[in-house]
Write a protein that holds these residues in place. Structure first.
Motif, mmCIF file in Angstrom:
data_model
loop_
_atom_site.group_PDB
_atom_site.id
_atom_site.type_symbol
_atom_site.label_atom_id
_atom_site.label_comp_id
_atom_site.label_asym_id
_atom_site.label_seq_id
_atom_site.Cartn_x
_atom_site.Cartn_y
_atom_site.Cartn_z
ATOM 1 N N ALA A 1 -43.143 12.988 17.716
ATOM 2 C CA ALA A 1 -43.298 11.739 17.327
ATOM 3 C C ALA A 1 -42.576 11.225 18.670
ATOM 4 C CB ALA A 1 -42.080 11.905 15.927
ATOM 5 N N ASN B 1 -48.551 -0.401 16.677
ATOM 6 C CA ASN B 1 -48.448 1.106 16.462
ATOM 7 C C ASN B 1 -47.127 1.836 17.325
ATOM 8 O OD1 ASN B 1 -49.418 4.120 16.329
ATOM 9 N ND2 ASN B 1 -50.361 3.597 18.644
ATOM 10 N N GLN C 1 -37.014 7.884 11.489
ATOM 11 C CA GLN C 1 -36.786 8.683 9.418
ATOM 12 C C GLN C 1 -36.368 10.307 10.511
ATOM 13 O OE1 GLN C 1 -41.006 8.398 7.845
ATOM 14 N NE2 GLN C 1 -39.753 8.971 5.762
ATOM 15 N N LEU C 2 -37.664 10.219 11.362
ATOM 16 C CA LEU C 2 -37.778 12.060 11.590
ATOM 17 C C LEU C 2 -35.788 12.399 12.233
ATOM 18 C CD1 LEU C 2 -40.842 12.760 13.234
ATOM 19 C CD2 LEU C 2 -39.938 13.167 11.134
ATOM 20 N N ALA D 1 -44.025 1.023 14.520
ATOM 21 C CA ALA D 1 -44.997 2.236 13.293
ATOM 22 C C ALA D 1 -43.751 3.949 13.724
ATOM 23 C CB ALA D 1 -46.314 2.645 12.979
ATOM 24 N N MET D 2 -44.703 3.879 15.440
ATOM 25 C CA MET D 2 -44.144 4.788 16.091
ATOM 26 C C MET D 2 -42.117 4.958 16.120
ATOM 27 S SD MET D 2 -46.375 6.885 16.030
ATOM 28 C CE MET D 2 -45.379 8.291 16.726
ATOM 29 N N HIS E 1 -45.645 -0.148 3.409
ATOM 30 C CA HIS E 1 -46.089 0.644 4.373
ATOM 31 C C HIS E 1 -46.503 0.395 5.838
ATOM 32 C CE1 HIS E 1 -48.234 3.780 6.456
ATOM 33 N NE2 HIS E 1 -48.007 4.981 4.895
ATOM 34 N N GLU F 1 -48.232 0.658 8.041
ATOM 35 C CA GLU F 1 -49.805 0.965 8.949
ATOM 36 C C GLU F 1 -50.327 -0.767 8.042
ATOM 37 O OE1 GLU F 1 -53.283 1.306 10.248
ATOM 38 O OE2 GLU F 1 -51.273 2.724 10.558
ATOM 39 N N ALA G 1 -40.358 3.426 13.717
ATOM 40 C CA ALA G 1 -40.149 3.956 12.305
ATOM 41 C C ALA G 1 -39.690 4.959 12.476
ATOM 42 C CB ALA G 1 -40.925 3.173 11.402
ATOM 43 N N ARG G 2 -40.819 5.906 12.579
ATOM 44 C CA ARG G 2 -40.935 7.466 12.534
ATOM 45 C C ARG G 2 -39.896 8.473 13.286
ATOM 46 N NH1 ARG G 2 -46.994 11.250 14.069
ATOM 47 N NH2 ARG G 2 -46.293 12.967 12.256
ATOM 48 N N VAL G 3 -39.803 8.349 14.548
ATOM 49 C CA VAL G 3 -38.855 8.985 15.407
ATOM 50 C C VAL G 3 -37.439 8.356 14.097
ATOM 51 C CG1 VAL G 3 -37.355 8.480 17.454
ATOM 52 C CG2 VAL G 3 -40.250 8.956 17.318
#
Length: 512
Positions: A221, A333, A343-344, A336-337, A281, A283, A339-341
């Motif tokens: 990520a 994008n 979260q992980l 979103a990345m 979401h 996206e 937010a993903r980082v």
């Protein structure tokens, strides 16, 4: 050698002088013996023969499906325990012999007499068995043999069925016990899962596998976030080199730009995403932001066109427009990345924070699963064995794995099996003669007499000068002949009485 012969002849002459003792003892023993033999009770022997067929056609067919009992071993055990106390009690009840024994002592005597008189002989190879019993009552002897034959067959048949019934009950108890243990273990496992619902090991493996997978996902990520940031920077540099608007001859009227189609496509994309996700979401949020930017850009473009002179208009640069759209997508994008980082990273921190507790949970969970697996394995094995035992019970109850064929039914001959009176009557006189000879020899040793010159020389140690022969008178010789005649008559009478009894017992007796 001559000395031994002379010694024997001396003993013989000494015993001959006591011949009346021998004859009298023989008569006395013979008379007493013959009277005793006459009053002996006859014992009749009842017997039956049975063949045990252990070869069954069903045995090879049911191999592997049902337990095949060792019939040979069962028959051998029954033959060895035929004279056991429980069997003797059954025989006494079946033949009403127990009615004769009122006291415990009488019962003990009765059972001992039965055990001594019962005989079961046979060959394990030929499977042919003979049951015998002797008693002075032939009808009773026959009934005892019939009772023994019944016990023999029932014990052989009932032994395997009793074992199967006992085994089936044991397996049923064990299955019920294991089923209870399995339910308790499943409830315990379910409660354990509820207590540790957020820390249970899944398909990803154990704690260390999960932590490794989480680190790999986080690194991936972060790499994608860095790529999205670099792409956004490149698009912004390209946008700086482009003019926002281009001057061109004015068309007959105000035209709509290509933004309408772009907005419509993005709106359709949002509708498709809402079928799978909610409005929260990332996206969908990114697409909404892009639509808002395009709508604002279209509005500005329309305002600029209306504000320009009638003869010429400034048109939006399509390259600038595409780069703007690409920058907006790259920006969404990137968000979103990020937010993903984030979260992980949060999940990885939470997983690493529970490093002390999760291995213990995984160990306990694995142990509980192993225990439950062992219980299920044993339960399945017991269930399979129960089906085998049920099949064996069906085979035993509906078929005869051992077939008994009575070759000779219980029967009693008319002639008694004991005593053998002719043999005993013939043996008694010889026994009397033997006793008489022993008694005569004993008397000669108590009062010895000199029988030869050598014996006299040995006794006195004096030299023997001569011998004087006794001259018998006529009266003495007559007396001697009369004595010998009487002795012969006594011996002949003994033989005559013996022959008369032999003829009686062999020909005239009812038992002949």
């Amino acid at each position: 050698m001559n000395e031994a012969v002379e010694l024997l002849l001396g003993y013989a002459r000494a015993v001959w002088r006591k011949r009346w003792v021998v004859l009298g003892t023989a008569w006395l023993v013979a008379l007493v013996g013959w009277v005793y033999i006459y009053f002996l009770e006859n014992r009749y022997e009842a017997q039956a023969r049975v063949y045990v067929d252990t070869q069954s056609l069903l045995r090879p067919l049911m191999s592997g499906l049902a337990v095949q009992p060792n019939t040979g071993q069962q028959i051998a055990m029954v033959t060895r325990t035929m004279a056991s106390r429980p069997n003797l009690e059954k025989v006494a009840r079946m033949t009403d012999l127990d009615l004769r024994a009122k006291t415990p002592k009488q019962q003990e005597i009765l059972y001992n007499d039965l055990a001594k008189a019962i005989s079961l002989a046979g060959s394990d190879r030929e499977n042919l068995y003979t049951i015998k019993y002797q008693n002075n009552n032939p009808d009773l002897a026959k009934r005892v043999v019939q009772a023994l034959l019944t016990i023999f067959t029932e014990s052989s048949l009932g032994g395997a069925r009793k074992d199967i019934s006992t085994t089936q009950k044991f397996l049923e108890d064990q299955l019920a016990s294991y089923q209870t243990k399995m339910l308790e273990k499943e409830k315990e496992l379910e409660a354990f899962k509820l207590r540790n619902i957020n820390s249970m090991p899944g398909q990803g493996g154990d704690f260390y596998s999960k932590l490794n997978s989480m680190d790999l996902a986080l690194e991936q990520a972060k790499l994608e976030l860095e790529e999205a940031s670099n792409r956004k920077k490149q698009l912004q540099q390209q946008l700086e080199d482009q003019d926002e608007v281009l001057s061109m001859p004015a068309p007959g009227g105000v035209t709509s730009s290509a933004l309408d189609s772009r907005i419509s496509a993005l709106q359709s994309q949002i509708d498709n995403l809402r079928l799978r996700y909610t409005d929260l979401h990332p996206e969908i949020a990114r697409t909404k932001q892009l639509i808002e930017r395009l709508v604002g850009q279209k509005k500005r473009e329309d305002d600029e066109l209306r504000a320009q002179p009638q003869g010429a208009i400034k048109a939006q640069n399509p390259v600038y427009q595409q780069l703007s759209v690409a920058i907006a997508e790259a920006d969404a994008n990137e968000a979103a990345m990020k937010a993903r980082v984030k979260q992980l990273q949060g999940k990885r921190n939470a997983l690493f924070g529970s490093a002390d507790r999760i291995p213990v949970i995984e160990h306990d969970f694995a142990q509980m699963q192993r225990d439950l697996g062992v219980l299920k394995q044993n339960y399945d094995a017991l269930l399979s064995r129960r089906e085998t035992v049920l099949m064996s019970g069906e085979v035993e109850s509906k078929t005869d794995s051992v077939e008994f064929r009575v070759i000779d039914p219980p029967r009693v001959p008319n002639k008694p099996a004991w005593p053998n009176r002719p043999l005993l009557v013939a043996a008694v006189p010889f026994g009397g003669i033997g006793v008489g000879l022993a008694l005569a020899f004993l008397l000669t040793q108590l009062r010895p007499a000199v029988e030869s010159r050598r014996q006299l020389s040995e006794l006195t140690s004096y030299p023997l000068l001569g011998m004087v022969t006794m001259v018998e008178t006529e009266q003495a010789r007559l007396s001697k002949r009369r004595s010998n005649l009487l002795f012969a008559t006594g011996g002949a009478g003994l033989v005559a009485v013996l022959l008369a009894q032999m003829i009686y017992y062999l020909v005239l007796s009812p038992a002949a």
